[in-house]
Structure formats: structure tokens, C-alpha cells
Design a protein around this motif. Structure first.
Motif, mmCIF file in Angstrom:
data_model
loop_
_atom_site.group_PDB
_atom_site.id
_atom_site.type_symbol
_atom_site.label_atom_id
_atom_site.label_comp_id
_atom_site.label_asym_id
_atom_site.label_seq_id
_atom_site.Cartn_x
_atom_site.Cartn_y
_atom_site.Cartn_z
ATOM 1 N N PRO A 73 20.081 60.144 80.316
ATOM 2 C CA PRO A 73 21.450 59.660 80.101
ATOM 3 C C PRO A 73 22.293 59.601 81.384
ATOM 4 O O PRO A 73 23.308 60.304 81.518
ATOM 5 C CB PRO A 73 22.025 60.687 79.110
ATOM 6 C CG PRO A 73 21.314 61.961 79.445
ATOM 7 C CD PRO A 73 19.922 61.548 79.896
ATOM 8 N N ALA A 74 21.872 58.787 82.314
ATOM 9 C CA ALA A 74 22.611 58.643 83.580
ATOM 10 C C ALA A 74 22.267 57.306 84.211
ATOM 11 O O ALA A 74 21.268 56.670 83.850
ATOM 12 C CB ALA A 74 22.223 59.771 84.545
ATOM 13 N N ILE A 75 23.071 56.907 85.184
ATOM 14 C CA ILE A 75 22.718 55.736 86.005
ATOM 15 C C ILE A 75 21.415 56.074 86.719
ATOM 16 O O ILE A 75 21.277 57.163 87.285
ATOM 17 C CB ILE A 75 23.827 55.459 87.048
ATOM 18 C CG1 ILE A 75 25.152 55.146 86.369
ATOM 19 C CG2 ILE A 75 23.400 54.346 88.000
ATOM 20 C CD1 ILE A 75 26.357 55.134 87.325
ATOM 21 N N ALA A 85 27.222 62.514 83.193
ATOM 22 C CA ALA A 85 28.356 62.683 82.281
ATOM 23 C C ALA A 85 28.130 63.831 81.297
ATOM 24 O O ALA A 85 29.043 64.596 81.023
ATOM 25 C CB ALA A 85 28.608 61.383 81.529
ATOM 26 N N ASN A 86 26.910 63.970 80.786
ATOM 27 C CA ASN A 86 26.647 64.999 79.767
ATOM 28 C C ASN A 86 25.495 65.920 80.150
ATOM 29 O O ASN A 86 24.867 66.529 79.288
ATOM 30 C CB ASN A 86 26.369 64.320 78.417
ATOM 31 C CG ASN A 86 27.580 63.565 77.908
ATOM 32 O OD1 ASN A 86 28.645 64.146 77.701
ATOM 33 N ND2 ASN A 86 27.458 62.257 77.759
ATOM 34 N N ASN A 112 17.405 54.498 82.421
ATOM 35 C CA ASN A 112 18.573 54.910 81.627
ATOM 36 C C ASN A 112 18.252 54.822 80.122
ATOM 37 O O ASN A 112 17.587 53.890 79.672
ATOM 38 C CB ASN A 112 19.751 53.988 81.970
ATOM 39 C CG ASN A 112 20.952 54.210 81.071
ATOM 40 O OD1 ASN A 112 21.096 53.532 80.050
ATOM 41 N ND2 ASN A 112 21.780 55.164 81.401
ATOM 42 N N ASP A 113 18.776 55.779 79.353
ATOM 43 C CA ASP A 113 18.444 55.858 77.921
ATOM 44 C C ASP A 113 18.930 54.658 77.107
ATOM 45 O O ASP A 113 18.195 54.129 76.258
ATOM 46 C CB ASP A 113 18.953 57.175 77.311
ATOM 47 C CG ASP A 113 20.455 57.382 77.464
ATOM 48 O OD1 ASP A 113 21.115 56.608 78.193
ATOM 49 O OD2 ASP A 113 20.984 58.336 76.858
ATOM 50 N N ALA A 114 20.148 54.206 77.369
ATOM 51 C CA ALA A 114 20.655 53.057 76.603
ATOM 52 C C ALA A 114 19.914 51.784 77.009
ATOM 53 O O ALA A 114 19.616 50.926 76.163
ATOM 54 C CB ALA A 114 22.150 52.889 76.831
ATOM 55 N N THR A 138 25.011 52.729 72.244
ATOM 56 C CA THR A 138 24.510 53.905 71.536
ATOM 57 C C THR A 138 25.686 54.866 71.382
ATOM 58 O O THR A 138 26.373 55.189 72.358
ATOM 59 C CB THR A 138 23.355 54.593 72.297
ATOM 60 O OG1 THR A 138 23.819 55.038 73.570
ATOM 61 C CG2 THR A 138 22.193 53.657 72.491
ATOM 62 N N GLY A 142 27.331 60.757 74.161
ATOM 63 C CA GLY A 142 28.109 59.830 74.984
ATOM 64 C C GLY A 142 28.070 58.449 74.355
ATOM 65 O O GLY A 142 27.619 58.280 73.224
ATOM 66 N N ILE A 143 28.586 57.464 75.076
ATOM 67 C CA ILE A 143 28.382 56.070 74.677
ATOM 68 C C ILE A 143 27.544 55.421 75.768
ATOM 69 O O ILE A 143 27.960 55.371 76.931
ATOM 70 C CB ILE A 143 29.714 55.300 74.520
ATOM 71 C CG1 ILE A 143 30.527 55.865 73.354
ATOM 72 C CG2 ILE A 143 29.429 53.813 74.297
ATOM 73 C CD1 ILE A 143 31.843 55.130 73.089
ATOM 74 N N GLY A 144 26.360 54.982 75.385
ATOM 75 C CA GLY A 144 25.503 54.266 76.326
ATOM 76 C C GLY A 144 25.549 52.787 76.011
ATOM 77 O O GLY A 144 25.778 52.398 74.860
ATOM 78 N N GLU A 158 26.907 50.987 81.818
ATOM 79 C CA GLU A 158 27.862 52.115 81.738
ATOM 80 C C GLU A 158 29.226 51.735 81.158
ATOM 81 O O GLU A 158 30.269 52.202 81.634
ATOM 82 C CB GLU A 158 28.051 52.753 83.126
ATOM 83 C CG GLU A 158 26.819 53.447 83.667
ATOM 84 C CD GLU A 158 26.423 54.707 82.884
ATOM 85 O OE1 GLU A 158 27.273 55.287 82.182
ATOM 86 O OE2 GLU A 158 25.242 55.091 82.948
ATOM 87 N N HIS A 161 32.118 54.150 79.841
ATOM 88 C CA HIS A 161 33.078 54.786 80.749
ATOM 89 C C HIS A 161 34.226 53.858 81.125
ATOM 90 O O HIS A 161 34.978 54.151 82.058
ATOM 91 C CB HIS A 161 32.354 55.308 81.996
ATOM 92 C CG HIS A 161 31.382 56.404 81.674
ATOM 93 N ND1 HIS A 161 31.790 57.617 81.146
ATOM 94 C CD2 HIS A 161 30.043 56.468 81.737
ATOM 95 C CE1 HIS A 161 30.717 58.377 80.926
ATOM 96 N NE2 HIS A 161 29.641 57.697 81.268
ATOM 97 N N GLU A 172 34.322 56.662 76.049
ATOM 98 C CA GLU A 172 33.276 57.591 75.606
ATOM 99 C C GLU A 172 33.870 58.883 75.043
ATOM 100 O O GLU A 172 33.490 59.337 73.964
ATOM 101 C CB GLU A 172 32.338 57.923 76.769
ATOM 102 C CG GLU A 172 31.434 59.109 76.466
ATOM 103 C CD GLU A 172 30.342 59.315 77.492
ATOM 104 O OE1 GLU A 172 29.509 58.416 77.649
ATOM 105 O OE2 GLU A 172 30.315 60.386 78.119
#
Ligand code: BGC
Length: 272
Positions: A73-75, A85-86, A112-114, A138, A142-144, A158, A161, A172
Motif C-alpha cells: 500500500p504505497a507508491i 500512509a498506513n 502498488n496494491d490498488a 479500493t 486507506g483509499i487506493g 494516489e 490523497h 482518504e
């Protein structure tokens, strides 16, 4: 004669849980049970690696011949995580792909997950064959977001954000499913927030389709009908498994060992 692997393992690391399964890449179906452990508190790299080893061990897929994709869950740029973020701040500017490869003793594909959820829906789900701009969101810890144009991913969007106008927090913090849990929001209360978020996305991007993923997408009937948008909005076909499936799909796309000799693995079928 060579044969091509059609199965891969996907690991989806989230802010709350780490999930994994063996995936059939012809149709995106799960070939194993879905294994899940909680994301370790603080989500420091060593602890996350240990948790990933646990899920792979439970699945019984420590064999390096099976392609492995890991979603985070990140760039993610060139194997490096650029945001946090999380998860722990340690991940910012961290050589994450190499860290997992060294720790697991094998090659992986890392993204990235999203974005990987978007890839899964483009190949096997709600975005399949859709022309124009598709935005998968998603809604979880967070919101992906995954942006797809004519099926091609534009990575690291992203859009969770995006800053809310005249507010100190981003969308998010205010509209992720974690806000529902934190603030005990009802479906109508949450839907009002989602309405503002999707209105904004619709205005700035003019998408052709919204897809909603994340764990809460299994309750899509509770909140999607409450939204009023000009853009069609549908749940992800693969719901919360889209991250696992997309991670596995990308692993094969990137894996140089995906063409293996017939004798090497029982997890192969013939190429055409
Ligand atoms: C992260 C994204 C991620 C999303 C969903 C956000 O906080 O910045 O990279 O895709 O959470 O996990």
C-alpha cells in the motif's frame, strides 16, 4: 519444448491484513484457500517480511519456481516504496522489492496494491474490454486508486490523497472504510462522503467507469445505490481478492522464469 507457467502466487499486503493465494492465470480464479494474517502493528519491514513468510508457508508455496507477486500500500517506483500512509515511515525511499527478494531468497514482482487490483479487474473482471478511462478505487484502511486507459494501467495515481477543499485532511482520512469504523458511520452517512469524493473524481477526470474494490465491496448493495453519479459505478468482480489476483498476474507478466521446462514443475501447461 518449453511450457509456460499459468499459475502464480499473489500476496496482498494491506494496512490491516496480509492475504495470499495461488491463482490460476487463465481466468483469475483462486486455486487455493485464501490465507490471511493481521498486518503487524507498526508495519515495520522486518515484521511484514516475517508475516509474508508465514502466509507463504501456510500456503505451502515456498517453491521459487512458482512466480510470486507482492502488492503493497504505497507508491512503488523501480522496486522502491516512496510513501507510507498506513505503514511505518521506514518504507519511504526503501528498496522494498530487493528487501523482499533477499528475505525470501527468490525473485518477486512488486507493485502498488490498488494498481494490481486494477490489473486484475482489467484482465478478469469489471474493467475487461472497457474502452476509455476506468478508475478503480479500493475503500479499506486507506483509499487506493488505479487508473486504466483502454485497459492500460497508469500507475501510482494516489487519488485517495486528494485534498478536500478548505479542509485539513485528505479524502482518504475522511471517506475510507476505516473512517466508517473509526466514527461508527451509518451507510447513508458514509455515502454522503463518498458522494463528495466521487463527484470530485468525476469532475476532474471524466471517467467512463468507476469500480469499487476493497473488503467493503461485498456490501456494495448497501451504499452504491445511495450514490448519484453520471458515471456508472460497479463493485469489483473479484471484490477483495482483486489485489491477490492482480499481484499474481503481474508476477507472471514480469517473470523471466515463467517459461520453464516441462520437467521442472507440475504447475505448467503447454503454450499454444
Ligand atoms: C496509499 C496507497 C494505497 C492505498 C490503499 C493509501 O494510503 O497511499 O498507495 O494504494 O492506501 O492501500
Amino acid at each position: 519444448m518449453t511450457t509456460k507457467a499459468t499459475r502464480a502466487v499473489g500476496v496482498d499486503i494491506g494496512g490491516t491484513g496480509i492475504k495470499a493465494a495461488l491463482v490460476e492465470l487463465e481466468d483469475g480464479s483462486l486455486l487455493s484457500e485464501r490465507v490471511k494474517v493481521a498486518t503487524p502493528t507498526g508495519a515495520e519491514p522486518d515484521d511484514v517480511l516475517a508475516a509474508v513468510k508465514t502466509v507463504l508457508g501456510t500456503l505451502g508455496v515456498t517453491d521459487a519456481d512458482i512466480p510470486l507477486g507482492v502488492a503493497f500500500p504505497a507508491i512503488v517506483k523501480h522496486g522502491r516504496t516512496l510513501s507510507a500512509a498506513n505503514v511505518a515511515d521506514t518504507w519511504v525511499g526503501f528498496e522494498a522489492e530487493k528487501f523482499f527478494e533477499d528475505g525470501l531468497g527468490r525473485e518477486i514482482h512488486f507493485a502498488n496494491d490498488a494498481d494490481v487490483a486494477g490489473v486484475a479487474e482489467a484482465r478478469y473482471g469489471a474493467a475487461r474490454g472497457v474502452e476509455g478511462l476506468v478508475l478503480l478505487t479500493t475503500l479499506g484502511t486507506g483509499i487506493g486508486t488505479a487508473l486504466l486507459h483502454n485497459g492500460v494501467l497508469i500507475p501510482n495515481s494516489e487519488l485517495g490523497h486528494l485534498q478536500r477543499a478548505n479542509k485539513s485532511t485528505d479524502f482518504e482520512r475522511w471517506a475510507a472504510y476505516s473512517a466508517v469504523e473509526r466514527e461508527q458511520l451509518s451507510w447513508p452517512e458514509w455515502s454522503k462522503r463518498l458522494q463528495k469524493y466521487y463527484d470530485h473524481l468525476e469532475f476532474v477526470l471524466s471517467p467512463d467507469l468507476f469500480i469499487v474494490g476493497g473488503g467493503v465491496s461485498k456490501h456494495a448493495d448497501e451504499f452504491l445505490p445511495l450514490l448519484s453519479l453520471n458515471t456508472p459505478i460497479v463493485p469489483a468482480v473479484h471484490r477483495n481478492n482483486a489485489g491477490i489476483i492482480g499481484a499474481a498476474a503481474l508476477a507472471l507478466a514480469h517473470d523471466d522464469s515463467s517459461t520453464v521446462s516441462e520437467a521442472e514443475s507440475s504447475l505448467v501447461t503447454e503454450t499454444d
